[in-house]
Scaffold this motif. Structure first.
Motif, mmCIF file in Angstrom:
data_model
loop_
_atom_site.group_PDB
_atom_site.id
_atom_site.type_symbol
_atom_site.label_atom_id
_atom_site.label_comp_id
_atom_site.label_asym_id
_atom_site.label_seq_id
_atom_site.Cartn_x
_atom_site.Cartn_y
_atom_site.Cartn_z
ATOM 1 N N ASP A 404 -56.338 -16.755 76.829
ATOM 2 C CA ASP A 404 -55.243 -15.920 77.301
ATOM 3 C C ASP A 404 -54.881 -14.967 76.159
ATOM 4 O OD1 ASP A 404 -52.974 -14.937 78.536
ATOM 5 O OD2 ASP A 404 -51.948 -16.878 78.703
ATOM 6 N N ASN A 405 -54.581 -13.730 76.476
ATOM 7 C CA ASN A 405 -54.098 -12.832 75.432
ATOM 8 C C ASN A 405 -53.043 -11.917 75.993
ATOM 9 O OD1 ASN A 405 -56.244 -10.106 75.604
ATOM 10 N ND2 ASN A 405 -56.869 -12.008 76.540
ATOM 11 N N THR A 409 -49.928 -1.776 77.003
ATOM 12 C CA THR A 409 -50.488 -0.435 76.846
ATOM 13 C C THR A 409 -50.093 0.117 75.474
ATOM 14 O OG1 THR A 409 -50.174 -0.113 79.207
ATOM 15 C CG2 THR A 409 -50.562 1.872 77.892
ATOM 16 N N ASP A 500 -40.284 -8.088 76.781
ATOM 17 C CA ASP A 500 -40.644 -9.368 77.399
ATOM 18 C C ASP A 500 -39.782 -10.467 76.801
ATOM 19 O OD1 ASP A 500 -42.888 -9.054 79.283
ATOM 20 O OD2 ASP A 500 -43.935 -8.234 77.532
ATOM 21 N N ARG A 515 -40.398 -9.922 82.095
ATOM 22 C CA ARG A 515 -39.848 -8.693 81.526
ATOM 23 C C ARG A 515 -38.322 -8.715 81.467
ATOM 24 N NH1 ARG A 515 -43.369 -4.690 79.411
ATOM 25 N NH2 ARG A 515 -41.654 -3.268 79.823
ATOM 26 N N ARG A 526 -48.963 -2.751 85.918
ATOM 27 C CA ARG A 526 -47.571 -2.604 85.513
ATOM 28 C C ARG A 526 -46.937 -1.456 86.295
ATOM 29 N NH1 ARG A 526 -46.422 -1.533 79.213
ATOM 30 N NH2 ARG A 526 -44.450 -0.431 79.380
HETATM 31 P P1 AMP Z 1 -49.589 -3.257 80.452
HETATM 32 O O1 AMP Z 1 -48.932 -2.309 79.524
HETATM 33 O O2 AMP Z 1 -49.891 -2.669 81.775
HETATM 34 O O3 AMP Z 1 -50.775 -3.914 79.817
HETATM 35 O O4 AMP Z 1 -48.547 -4.418 80.754
HETATM 36 C C1 AMP Z 1 -47.991 -5.142 79.692
HETATM 37 C C2 AMP Z 1 -47.111 -6.229 80.217
HETATM 38 O O5 AMP Z 1 -47.863 -7.156 81.000
HETATM 39 C C3 AMP Z 1 -46.472 -7.048 79.129
HETATM 40 O O6 AMP Z 1 -45.315 -6.456 78.599
HETATM 41 C C4 AMP Z 1 -46.200 -8.359 79.856
HETATM 42 O O7 AMP Z 1 -45.039 -8.262 80.617
HETATM 43 C C5 AMP Z 1 -47.405 -8.476 80.780
HETATM 44 N N1 AMP Z 1 -48.488 -9.270 80.162
HETATM 45 C C6 AMP Z 1 -49.622 -8.802 79.620
HETATM 46 N N2 AMP Z 1 -50.413 -9.803 79.202
HETATM 47 C C7 AMP Z 1 -49.770 -10.957 79.472
HETATM 48 C C8 AMP Z 1 -50.065 -12.352 79.265
HETATM 49 N N3 AMP Z 1 -51.210 -12.746 78.722
HETATM 50 N N4 AMP Z 1 -49.138 -13.245 79.672
HETATM 51 C C9 AMP Z 1 -47.973 -12.865 80.228
HETATM 52 N N5 AMP Z 1 -47.648 -11.568 80.455
HETATM 53 C C10 AMP Z 1 -48.529 -10.612 80.080
#
Ligand code: AMP
Length: 654
Positions: A404-405, A409, A500, A515, A526
């Motif tokens: 998991d990571n 963006t 987050d 969030r 997102r």
């Molecule tokens: P994006 O910018 O579209 O990649 O979305 C980022 C958001 O996705 C983060 O601020 C989190 O809310 C959520 N997110 C991304 N990766 C994870 C993860 N491994 N576990 C939980 N939430 C995640």
């Protein structure tokens, strides 16, 4: 390091500090000895001129990495490999939509990128100009990105699933000189024409690009606008052998902007540099993804998202790996297609999203056993919370570590995960892992604004500045928005907010709890609820609307809309309400794209608000999810929530 001691442990396991000593030291050095640490990482890429200063943080929160250095992303991703692996696979394009499959070696990729670069130059693009890329998942999209990087142009990729309204706002903000697009994409065997959406977006936008460069896939006829529209085919022929050298740019030169949603309706252009990004990706390929030259990387994302930028195009290529660009669904022609590709191309590292795995989980599990997956070393999942049943299912099915990571963006590469390339470490179900080197991750109390240092306390996940290399430089053309949106002063520190919620356990593992803002996460995509609300408000019979994210078993969350009609007199029957609901959904499809379409639009008499008129979003979301809305003492009229409860309850009945 061939055998891994990877294992899942439960949250209640005893502390496992011992194994982390090497990584803990690695991380500590990246923060307390930042310059030396990142100077070392800079050796992972080629520089035309070595940087004079590693990090200039004299004007916080703006960090300038590798000042004085000159380099080029395309050189590092392509040209650099010609010496040792010109004939090795670089880009593997597979479309189960059009039944095409083609492997480009580094030599062939180099040639195609130069053809694209020469075409862009002919259309007037110069260093620093923007090029907007609105493309399906085809090889030409990667050529276009790399061609921009080659000539110092700034690309701005817009997800192909977005419709003309979203595209228009991005064209207006990025002001591209040229748009690169195609006649159509295809999804599930259905052709989705891009060109009419592009034409409409250009019509809507105040900024008019000088030219459009169009790939004709023969899927959908195109109306060409004389003087503006140019076909890639003939231009490519013309420039079959036009050499275009890489333009050496400053490390701080903008490589791209990528729009993402936030609290306000207007998407932000996340702006990224060149040198810091190249180093960050090279380092992540070594320490996190453990990618080796000659191996194959398969990320199932889309170039329209940040994962596509970092881990379909740039990261794997910088590492000298072959990268698969896949156009198609995970279950077509059947749910074995990904594993078939893993076997065929000997994929060693794979990257996907939990939603995609949940889709596969509904299919016959025999598909996981049908192919030889012995090349696969790990599956990385990101973009949304990874639930335990999904992680268990895929981990057992594949027999490889599931990593998991967590990132965004804005950051361009993982904030929290496990860096097995530094030291093998166990994962914990439900946790993406520990802070990655370079990220000084903090938890901030929402009530006091102070740092929370104890275990198991809930706070906002934040990063003390400077952000490490590869993260956003600023919001495109809006430094004030960058500062005001993301940065907060806490006693003695300036921190970047991820928006987050999180907690950190006693072993230093973080858990992400959703969030803090109005952003929702639908199938890893997102979306800003405000953006969807603004779109729905454009319907002539919508007076007011609230969109909230509602938990969904498959997609993690779905958008649900609650609207008050301007004229409700005609909404007396289910049929009339469904008709209006259909109209609203169509509006969202046509303006934002189906990706933003709410799962339901319910018509209510009024929205739940406080006496001072503030929308009670959290209460609305709780009721829509069948949860207790909590304290409602400030609520104006309880009937509003009661109606929501009844509507959602009735809709949930089979
Ligand atoms: P994006 O910018 O579209 O990649 O979305 C980022 C958001 O996705 C983060 O601020 C989190 O809310 C959520 N997110 C991304 N990766 C994870 C993860 N491994 N576990 C939980 N939430 C995640």
């Amino acid at each position: 390091m061939d055998t891994h001691n990877y294992e899942f442990s439960s949250k209640t396991d005893k502390p496992r500090r011992a194994w982390m000593s090497r990584y803990a030291e690695f991380h500590r050095r990246s923060i307390t000895d930042r310059e030396a640490f990142w100077a070392e990482q800079a050796q992972l890429i080629d520089w035309q001129q070595a940087p004079k200063q590693i990090c200039d943080y004299s004007n916080p929160p703006f960090a300038r990495w590798y000042v004085g250095g000159t380099t080029n992303l395309c050189h590092n991703a392509v040209d650099r490999h010609l010496k040792d692996r010109a004939d090795q696979a670089a880009l593997i394009y597979v479309s189960t939509e059009t039944d095409e499959e083609k492997t480009y070696s580094f030599r062939e990729l180099h040639a195609e990128v130069q053809r694209m670069a020469a075409s862009l130059l002919e259309l007037g693009v110069r260093s620093g100009d923007r090029v907007l890329i609105y493309m399906p998942m085809i090889a030409e999209a990667a050529f276009a990105m790399l061609a921009c990087a080659r000539i110092g142009a700034i690309h701005s990729v817009v997800f192909g699933g977005f419709a003309s309204g979203s595209l228009a706002s991005r064209i207006e903000d990025a002001e591209p000189k040229v748009v690169v697009s195609a006649d159509a994409g295809s999804r599930g065997g259905k052709v989705v024409a891009y060109k009419p959406l592009l034409d409409e977006a250009i019509r809507l936008s105040k900024h008019k690009p000088a030219a459009a460069l169009l790939v004709d896939r023969g899927l959908s006829p195109m109306d060409l606008t004389a003087g503006r529209d140019h076909l890639w085919g003939p231009l490519r022929e013309k420039h079959l052998n036009t050499p275009v050298p890489c333009e050496w740019v400053d490390a701080t030169h903008i490589s791209y902007t990528l729009y993402t949603s936030g609290t306000t309706g207007k998407p932000k252009g996340v702006q990224r540099d060149t040198g810091g990004y190249a180093v960050a990706l090279a380092a992540s390929m070594k320490y996190i993804f453990e990618g080796k030259p000659g191996e194959t990387y398969f990320s199932t994302s889309d170039i329209g998202w940040v994962v596509g930028h970092s881990y379909i195009v740039y990261g794997p290529l910088i590492a000298g790996m072959a990268t698969i660009m896949y156009e198609g669904l995970p279950i077509r022609p059947d749910a074995g297609i990904w594993w078939q590709l893993v076997e065929k191309y000997k994929v060693s590292r794979m990257f996907s999203a939990p939603t995609a795995v949940r889709v596969l989980k509904k299919q016959d599990p025999a598909f996981l056993k049908k192919y030889d997956l012995s090349s696969l070393k790990a599956l990385y999942l990101a973009g949304e919370p990874l639930d335990e049943p999904t992680a268990q299912w895929i981990s057992q099915g594949l027999g490889v570590p599931i990593i998991d990571n967590y990132w965004q963006t804005e950051t361009g590469w993982p904030i929290l995960t496990i860096a097995n390339g530094v030291e093998k470490a166990p994962s914990k179900f439900g946790s993406p892992g520990v802070p990655m080197y370079g990220y000084d991750v903090k938890l901030i109390s929402e009530s006091t604004g102070e740092e929370l240092t104890g275990p198991d306390q809930k706070g906002v996940v934040a990063i003390e500045g400077p952000l490490p290399p590869g993260c956003m430089q600023t919001v495109w053309r809006d430094d004030a928005r960058f500062v005001n949106t993301y940065w907060k002063s806490i006693p003695g520190k300036l921190v970047y907010s991820t928006f987050d919620w999180g907690i950190r356990d006693k072993d230093g593992y973080f858990f992400i709890l959703g969030r803090t803002d109005d952003v929702i996460n639908v199938a890893g995509h997102r979306l800003g609820t405000r953006e969807i609300e603004e779109c729905i408000s454009g319907h002539p019979n919508v007076a007011e609307v609230a969109v909230v994210g509602v938990a969904d078993q498959l997609k993690g969350q779905v958008a649900m809309a609650f609207a008050v009609a301007k004229d409700a007199s005609g909404l007396t029957s289910d049929a009339a309400r469904l008709k209006l609901e259909g109209e609203v959904m169509k509006l969202v499809d046509s303006q934002l794209g189906a990706v933003a379409r709410p799962s339901r639009v319910f018509f209510v008499n009024l929205l739940p608000k406080t006496r001072s008129g503030k929308l009670l979003r959290r209460a609305l979301q709780a009721v829509a999810e069948g949860r207790d809305p909590g304290d409602l003492t400030t609520m104006d009229d309880p009937a509003a929530l009661q109606q929501v409860r009844e509507l959602v309850g009735a809709a949930a009945k089979p």
